[in-house]
Design a protein around this motif. Structure first.
Motif, mmCIF file in Angstrom:
data_model
loop_
_atom_site.group_PDB
_atom_site.id
_atom_site.type_symbol
_atom_site.label_atom_id
_atom_site.label_comp_id
_atom_site.label_asym_id
_atom_site.label_seq_id
_atom_site.Cartn_x
_atom_site.Cartn_y
_atom_site.Cartn_z
ATOM 1 N N MET A 1 0.813 -1.183 0.000
ATOM 2 C CA MET A 1 0.000 0.000 0.000
ATOM 3 C C MET A 1 0.866 1.261 0.000
ATOM 4 N N LEU A 2 2.055 1.170 0.548
ATOM 5 C CA LEU A 2 2.952 2.326 0.570
ATOM 6 C C LEU A 2 3.667 2.536 -0.766
ATOM 7 N N GLY A 3 3.611 1.533 -1.611
ATOM 8 C CA GLY A 3 4.269 1.648 -2.904
ATOM 9 C C GLY A 3 5.773 1.482 -2.843
ATOM 10 N N LEU A 4 6.279 0.884 -1.771
ATOM 11 C CA LEU A 4 7.728 0.710 -1.653
ATOM 12 C C LEU A 4 8.287 -0.213 -2.726
ATOM 13 N N HIS A 5 7.448 -1.099 -3.279
ATOM 14 C CA HIS A 5 7.897 -2.039 -4.301
ATOM 15 C C HIS A 5 8.032 -1.393 -5.684
ATOM 16 N N LYS A 6 7.636 -0.141 -5.815
ATOM 17 C CA LYS A 6 7.784 0.602 -7.062
ATOM 18 C C LYS A 6 8.899 1.627 -6.903
ATOM 19 N N ASP A 7 9.670 1.815 -7.948
ATOM 20 C CA ASP A 7 10.759 2.782 -7.867
ATOM 21 C C ASP A 7 10.192 4.183 -7.638
ATOM 22 N N PRO A 8 10.791 4.951 -6.718
ATOM 23 C CA PRO A 8 10.287 6.295 -6.408
ATOM 24 C C PRO A 8 10.225 7.234 -7.605
ATOM 25 N N SER A 9 10.999 6.959 -8.640
ATOM 26 C CA SER A 9 10.966 7.826 -9.819
ATOM 27 C C SER A 9 9.595 7.794 -10.509
ATOM 28 N N ARG A 22 13.326 5.619 0.568
ATOM 29 C CA ARG A 22 12.383 4.586 0.111
ATOM 30 C C ARG A 22 13.136 3.406 -0.509
ATOM 31 N N ARG A 23 14.157 3.699 -1.327
ATOM 32 C CA ARG A 23 14.939 2.611 -1.928
ATOM 33 C C ARG A 23 15.683 1.817 -0.861
ATOM 34 N N GLN A 24 16.313 2.521 0.074
ATOM 35 C CA GLN A 24 17.042 1.828 1.139
ATOM 36 C C GLN A 24 16.100 0.979 1.978
ATOM 37 N N LEU A 25 14.931 1.502 2.282
ATOM 38 C CA LEU A 25 13.954 0.745 3.053
ATOM 39 C C LEU A 25 13.502 -0.490 2.290
ATOM 40 N N TRP A 27 15.055 -2.146 -0.162
ATOM 41 C CA TRP A 27 16.110 -3.141 -0.294
ATOM 42 C C TRP A 27 16.446 -3.787 1.047
ATOM 43 N N SER A 28 16.288 -3.063 2.127
ATOM 44 C CA SER A 28 16.475 -3.672 3.451
ATOM 45 C C SER A 28 15.406 -4.727 3.704
ATOM 46 N N LEU A 29 14.161 -4.422 3.349
ATOM 47 C CA LEU A 29 13.073 -5.397 3.514
ATOM 48 C C LEU A 29 13.292 -6.628 2.631
ATOM 49 N N ALA A 30 13.662 -6.403 1.373
ATOM 50 C CA ALA A 30 13.898 -7.521 0.456
ATOM 51 C C ALA A 30 15.071 -8.379 0.935
ATOM 52 N N SER A 31 16.119 -7.739 1.462
ATOM 53 C CA SER A 31 17.281 -8.480 1.975
ATOM 54 C C SER A 31 16.909 -9.301 3.203
ATOM 55 N N LEU A 32 16.177 -8.689 4.116
ATOM 56 C CA LEU A 32 15.757 -9.420 5.319
ATOM 57 C C LEU A 32 14.874 -10.611 4.964
ATOM 58 N N ASP A 33 13.977 -10.424 4.013
ATOM 59 C CA ASP A 33 13.119 -11.520 3.571
ATOM 60 C C ASP A 33 13.957 -12.677 3.038
#
Length: 189
Positions: A1-9, A22-25, A27-33
């Motif tokens: 819902m926050l749109g973090l999975h889409k590039d901010p551009s 947003r990108r750092q957040l 990629w941190s989530l994807a790395s932790l997963d």
């Protein structure tokens, strides 16, 4: 819902700092997963085909704005190589884990897995060489800049671990699906 999975551009009006956060957040989530999936043996939750966030290419604002000391530029370069390598490793491992948890793992899946493993190894060895070159370029008066030697050794060891880990993970699932012989044919020790 926050749109973090889409590039901010893709979102108008987002400033440079928010886009970076947003990108750092993301990629941190994807790395932790991917880390949790690798450690637990369970499939990852995030699938790479559902996101398009650009890789992180910069260090944090505090690392960039800290006062310069001898070797700090080299340490930043090694840090950039290491951090972008970590995110790239976990992006690959996300695809790897999804393939590995296929209920009907077959030889075609094995080929895809080995492609990911080989691409990962090639990237890791390239990054290890980049770290070595950064240290080599920092040498003045016969010695590397202060602090770079220890940090570069740490970075190179972790990068080597990233290169080896996927092959170790393959063994159990391939054994369960009677694909070990095919692995040895395709990837001799």
């Amino acid at each position: 819902m926050l749109g973090l999975h889409k590039d901010p551009s893709k979102f108008p009006g987002i400033d440079r700092i928010e886009a970076s956060v947003r990108r750092q957040l993301w990629w941190s989530l994807a790395s932790l997963d991917a880390q949790v999936a690798l450690a637990s043996g369970l499939p990852s939750i995030i699938e790479t085909r559902y996101y398009d966030v650009a890789p992180i290419t910069e260090l944090s604002e505090t690392a960039i704005s800290s006062p310069p000391v001898q070797g700090s530029e080299t340490i930043k370069e090694i840090g950039r190589i290491f951090v972008s390598g970590r995110f790239e490793f976990y992006r690959r491992m996300n695809d790897f884990i999804h393939l590995l948890h296929n209920d009907h793992l077959n030889e075609n899946d094995l080929d895809k897995l080995l492609t990911i493993v080989r691409d990962n190894q090639k990237d890791c060895y390239n990054r290890r060489e980049q770290v070595a070159m950064a240290v080599q370029n920092s040498i003045t008066g016969g010695a590397p800049a202060t602090g770079t030697d220890v940090f570069s050794k740490f970075a190179k060891m972790v990068i080597c671990m990233w290169a080896a880990k996927p092959l170790a993970i393959l063994y159990g699932p391939l054994r369960r699906h009677d694909l070990l012989e095919r692995l040895h044919e395709k990837e001799p020790a």
